[in-house]
Write a protein that holds these residues in place. Structure first.
Motif: not given
Length: 341
Positions: A131-141, A182-184, A189-192, A203-206
């Motif tokens: 929860a502390g490492a995740v951010e997101s934008f958009g839906t349906g990943r 982690l950004v969704a 999902w991506y890792l900064l 940025t890397f695609r998980v």
């Protein structure tokens, strides 16, 4: 009057209802539960024992302020999830809890809160790390390996280096990074992270990573870019051959409400303007979408797009002159919807 104990709902449904009530509030008295379930207090006691048998830690406290309370389990109840299923569910809920625009955010947050109450300590710690490492934008990943997500989330939390295999033009290579967030997005999902071998942010695609693992080396956090805009801009630059930047004569809040987060990056400019960065397979396409926003705008980049605007504007003017002017040919007629003075 209390309903008969052989209520048609059946024992299983009643026990699940009891579990839901215990998850909604910290403490319930026996009479309160009996009233809600429409059974006797004796049946409540028996149903509580059934939950305990299934692995749910229901505590009973006597005296003033006492009652039944659902505690955190020593192990996952067998009717729910194994470890992998619990973490996968938590991942989905964490992202769903951020979807305020879709109306599902509150429900996802309530469900995550319930899950957190009954998770065993080892898993609750892992979920909170995520929860502390995740951010997101958009839906349906698209789905990814939950174990990889958890490994990266722990690395973000503990500030330890991570390594993983990652494909490149010359083949797969091991990457050593300092992971930050982690950004969704709506698709991935991506890792900064700070790439130690390239000495720069990446940025890397998980879903493209293999053999994700943490290292023993701890790092001191660097001043990091804002995760979501950085990933949005990076994804746009890699996904599309053309990128365009506009100055739109409307506030950032107004334009963000019109444009999906994954389609463009919207930056505040001043009190009445914002910058919009977007990408597409051709410049006409991205120009059309900005035009459909309904606001005045200026092209900032690339220079050839400004030239393209003039070409398209002339084409539209030419197209407009070919439309028959029915009003000029029929002076006595009025345009549709017009009324005589």
């Amino acid at each position: 009057m209390v309903a008969a104990e052989n209520d048609e709902r059946g024992t299983t449904e009643r026990v699940l209802t009891l579990l839901g009530l215990l998850q909604q509030r910290r403490v319930w008295t026996g009479p309160e539960l009996a009233d809600r379930l429409r059974v006797t207090p004796r049946t409540v006691r028996r149903d509580v024992e059934r939950l305990r048998t299934l692995g749910y830690p229901v505590h009973a406290e006597h005296g003033a302020g006492g009652g039944y309370r659902l505690g955190a389990g020593q192990e996952l109840p067998p009717l729910l999830f194994d470890d992998e299923e619990a973490i996968a569910t938590a991942v989905s809920l964490l992202v769903g809890a951020d979807r305020t625009a879709s109306g599902t955010g509150d429900a996802a947050l309530r469900a995550l809160t319930k899950l957190d109450r009954v998770l065993p300590a080892r898993l609750r710690h892992e979920v909170r790390a995520l929860a502390g490492a995740v951010e997101s934008f958009g839906t349906g990943r698209a789905p990814v390996d939950p174990e990889a997500l958890m490994t990266l989330a722990r690395a973000c939390r503990d500030e330890v280096e991570a390594r993983f295999g990652y494909p490149s033009a010359s083949g797969p290579h091991e990457r050593r990074v300092e992971p930050y967030r982690l950004v969704a997005s709506d698709r991935r999902w991506y890792l900064l992270a700070y790439d130690l071998d390239r000495d720069d942010w990446r940025t890397f695609r998980v879903d493209r990573m293999t053999d994700v693992a943490t290292r023993t080396w701890r790092f001191r956090p660097r001043p990091a870019p804002d995760a979501v805009p950085y990933v949005q801009e990076g994804v746009a630059s890699r996904a599309y051959p053309y990128r365009a930047r506009f100055l739109v004569h409307a506030t950032a809040e107004t334009v963000r409400a019109q444009v999906p987060a994954a389609a463009a990056l919207v930056r505040p400019h001043d009190s009445g303007h914002c910058e919009v960065l977007s990408g597409a397979d051709n410049l006409d396409f991205v120009l059309m979408h900005v035009l459909l926003l309904g606001h005045s705008f200026e092209v900032l980049d690339p220079p050839e797009l400004a030239t393209r605007c003039r070409v398209l504007a002339q084409r539209l003017l030419t197209a407009g002159t070919t439309v028959p002017d029915t009003a000029s040919r029929n002076p006595g007629s009025s345009p549709p919807g017009a009324h005589p003075a």
